[in-house]
Design a protein around this motif. Structure first.
Motif: not given
Length: 468
Positions: A396-410, A419-431
């Motif tokens: 839902k968030l990826a659709e609403r705010i694509p500039g601020h949320y993308m699932a880590r897998y994507r 990859y290092a950015y995806a790992l760090e960003r993914g942890h912050r989004q997950d929190a």
């Protein structure tokens, strides 16, 4: 390029062959020594995964070599995970937002042979059946032996090891100057089985399994049978079969490979835990008896190179477990980075090798961590209600705010962001997702406007996303 050094590659597998092509396209003189026979003449030798997942990072490397379109002609699209619950129900969890975000099942053998042909067409010289014995790094010479034991010497020039997780060049380098090698076993192993093409199975069984055309199962998916602590997966092959892989603990409590010592025990286990899968594997007993248990480990090195004389790339430098489908893709990214660096400074290999490790090692460490995390997700979480709620909220968030949320897998699978950015960003989004679900476990009860404002105020915008 007149001053460019000669380059010797050890290993003619996927990464070695693609790197050779990349370097030859930049007018380097490249020779490759491979311990196995030429698969185009001797047939592809098994023992490793029969098929692999090709994602955007690997595709981009193939594009730079002019090979992506040819590879995709031989690949099968996978839209997502088809999760098979214990009761027999199944459902597709898409990898991306639509068919522009898919991964591809490719045959390891067919891809290797295509890359060998492409490298040779670019001027690369291959020598098969040549095992590395040792290296004189001072004189830049190597010794090799063929299958008959005949020994030869070769002036190596720059020496690059792309000879996989069991790298002979890494062992030789480590004996000369310790590389800080650490191998962390997962404690789980794998065994490969096969679902044949639909024509080899009773039609009623294929209908029950949801197959179509040549395929006994839905062809455009990676199939997972998660069982908590262990699992089976199946990837489609172009001719209609599926490669099935059973992942189990090596030993310990049942089930493990230690507690399934023979085909009778394994068949009884499958009949209980994978009752919908077992009938699709008519050669189960033979497959289980004949195919070895593979090991799974993560390799870490403090140093990937000996100043400017020798360098390790791909699995030889950073082998990972296969649960993010990124091992080949990460190795293919290596080839692009290294070829570009060498082309820019062909006479300064010491600086190039150091810069290559500086760029790639944090990303290799990041995907190694994410691959380990993804094993837990695949075998345990894909059927877990909390995981599914978090996934739904993320969509839902990826659709609403694509500039601020993308699932880590994507981020990992469909962009070129490090990859290092995806790992760090993914942890912050997950929190943030966890915090939102802790306050309102029902996704439908969450105020999406407030959730969007939380992400926008807490996280910086995503970088420009580079799809292929």
């Amino acid at each position: 390029m007149a001053q460019a050094p000669r380059i010797t590659l050890i290993g003619g597998g996927l990464v070695g062959a693609l790197l050779a092509r990349q370097l030859a396209q930049r007018r380097f003189a490249v020779e490759v020594f491979e311990k196995r026979p030429d698969p185009r003449r001797a047939g592809f030798l098994g023992g490793r995964s029969i098929n692999l997942a090709l994602a955007e990072r690997g595709l981009q490397a193939l594009r730079t070599a002019g090979l992506a379109d040819e590879v995709l002609l031989r690949a099968v699209m996978m839209r997502g995970r088809m999760v098979h619950a214990h009761g027999g129900a199944s459902g597709l969890q898409r990898y991306g937002v639509d068919d522009s975000e898919v991964i591809w099942s490719v045959s390891r053998g067919a891809l290797n042979m295509l890359l060998l042909d492409a490298a040779e067409a670019s001027g690369v010289r291959f020598h098969f059946g040549q095992s590395l014995l040792d290296a004189d790094f001072e004189q830049r010479r190597i010794r090799l032996a063929d299958e008959a034991g005949t020994v030869r010497e070769h002036d190596a020039g720059l020496l690059i090891g792309a000879d996989g997780a069991g790298s002979a060049l890494r062992a030789t380098m480590n004996a000369y100057a310790p590389l800080g090698e650490r191998i962390e076993p997962l404690g789980h192993g794998y065994k490969e089985l096969e679902i044949p093409a639909a024509g080899a199975l009773p039609p009623e069984l294929v209908r029950q399994a949801g197959g179509e055309g040549r395929f006994a199962l839905e062809p455009h998916a990676l199939h997972i049978w998660p069982r908590g602590g262990y699992m089976c997966i199946a990837l489609p092959n172009a001719e209609g079969s599926f490669t099935v892989t059973l992942f189990l603990p090596a030993a310990g409590a049942h089930p493990s490979f230690a507690t399934l010592p023979d085909t009778a025990a394994a068949r009884a286990f499958f009949a209980t835990d994978f009752p919908d899968l077992l009938p699709l594997i008519p050669r189960f007993d033979a497959d289980y008896a004949e195919h070895p248990v593979g090991t799974l480990s993560t390799l870490y090195l403090d140093r990937w190179h000996l100043d400017g004389r020798a360098l390790l790339v791909g699995d030889a430098a950073h082998a990972i477990v296969p649960f993010h489908g990124q091992g080949m893709n990460c190795g293919f990214e290596d080839t692009v980075t290294l070829a570009q660096l060498l082309a820019a400074a062909p006479g300064d290999s010491a600086s190039v090798f150091a810069e290559f490790q500086r760029i790639r090692q944090p990303n290799a460490d990041a995907i190694a961590a994410m691959a380990l995390e993804n094993y837990v997700e695949m075998r345990d979480s894909v059927a877990d209600p909390h995981y599914l709620a978090k996934r739904a909220l993320g969509a839902k968030l990826a659709e609403r705010i694509p500039g601020h949320y993308m699932a880590r897998y994507r981020l990992v699978t469909f962009t070129h962001l490090p990859y290092a950015y995806a790992l760090e960003r993914g942890h912050r989004q997950d929190a943030l997702l966890e915090a939102l679900l802790h306050g309102a476990p029902d996704v439908e009860a969450i105020d999406l406007d407030a959730a969007a404002r939380l992400f926008q105020s807490t996280l910086e915008p995503l970088p420009e996303l580079r799809h292929g």
